[in-house]
Design an enzyme around this catalytic site. Sequence first.
Site, short mmCIF file in Angstrom:
data_model
loop_
_atom_site.label_atom_id
_atom_site.label_comp_id
_atom_site.label_asym_id
_atom_site.label_seq_id
_atom_site.Cartn_x
_atom_site.Cartn_y
_atom_site.Cartn_z
N GLU A 24 109.48 53.22 81.33
CA GLU A 24 110.77 53.35 82.00
C GLU A 24 110.69 52.71 83.37
O GLU A 24 109.66 52.79 84.05
CB GLU A 24 111.13 54.84 82.13
CG GLU A 24 112.49 55.13 82.77
CD GLU A 24 112.42 55.44 84.26
OE1 GLU A 24 113.47 55.74 84.85
OE2 GLU A 24 111.32 55.36 84.85
N ARG A 68 118.86 52.91 83.77
CA ARG A 68 117.44 52.61 83.76
C ARG A 68 117.10 51.78 82.53
O ARG A 68 117.76 51.85 81.48
CB ARG A 68 116.61 53.90 83.74
CG ARG A 68 116.58 54.64 85.09
CD ARG A 68 115.85 53.81 86.13
NE ARG A 68 115.67 54.47 87.41
CZ ARG A 68 116.50 54.38 88.44
NH1 ARG A 68 117.62 53.69 88.32
NH2 ARG A 68 116.23 54.97 89.58
#
Length: 411
Positions: free
Chosen positions: A213, A258
């Site tokens: 991430e 994200r």
Amino acid sequence: MEIYSSIKHLLTESLLETFPQTEGDEIEAVVTHWLQSPSTDIPFLTQSMRDHCWASVGVTKRHVKARSVREPLAAYQTLLPIDWSGVPFPPNQENTFKFIDLFAGIGGFRIAMQDLGGECVFSSEWDPYAKKTYELNFGEVPFGDIRKISENAIPDHDILCAGFPCQPFSLAGVSARNSLNTAHGFACETQGTLFFDIVRIIREKRPRIVFLENVKNLVSHDGGKTFSVIRNTIEALGYSFSYKVIDSSPLVPQRRLRCYMVCVRNTEQPFEFPEIQGPPLPLKSILEKKVDESFTISSKLWEGHQRRTKRNLERGTGFTAFCADLEKPSNTIVARYGKDGKECLIPQEKNNPRMLTPRECARLQGFPESFIIANAKTISYRQFGNSVAIPVIRRISESIVNLLVNNPENL
């Protein structure tokens, strides 16, 4: 049974006294990792130290050897006389897969993975305050600087999780570094190159799935060159590479975009991300009813926000600060939020606006109410600003775990 903190203190002191040559800075990580996964390989833990740990908790070496021949990992857990009742997220008694938690922060990845039946066999985080929060919630002290830990010492695992440092790639981080004439991206030696520590672990341990991430700006950083390096490097290791930029606002009342990357071993088939859709959640849904006056910003700060906002709007650049619309999701909560709160100011009748409380920030990231907030406000703001949106991580993790279960031999 001994409570976790007591047995941790006993083993830490005993090991330091008996093995003075051991890695003192990491001894608490060694001990707490052993308490969670006593049969797993652990960095800096020798066989003599392991035997000493067993003896210290009243389990003989002969007993351990007999159990190891015929019983699975869960049996080892029952041997340890530990009361986990003071730990909100203790280790599972039964697990279906193993994962590691790199650049762990305060454990957003771990909450999701553990809840789905995962056993965390290794965690690493270099911020001392984040490590303290992590321990309070999981009963485990993460190891420190991953650069100092050999890839050979990392336990085997099915899933590698890593929210690797985003500051070298974020829009704010790049702008700040440009203004200071300092390096960003992979040229940032202290943080940007940590991606390659992930690579050396992947190359050595060959996890079945890699779950990463980072900020959305990673995709376009340096004209897309940075992202191409990441993709090409992982594909060269024999993994597929799939990514998706996801907005968290259908799951938490925060607009947080994200870039999520899922890389699967021994396949060219792209990973199918779950669809995360729906109306954005309103900020008002997570606000506390009674908030201390200390969260109200001063007149001097509020006037400064308004003055700079007016100037920046006129010149078409720079930050702006407005009171949040409580019917809509908040702006992205960032690590610097505790400085002046400009990203999300809560309107108050007949008063200056206020900042979010740390608990409200926790809710914006989807942390359970049982999560312990350990530190002063500024530190807590930084920790939640650096964290992940747990409900998004969980939804993606559900698809990852299903893939593992349905392909036990092929990955």
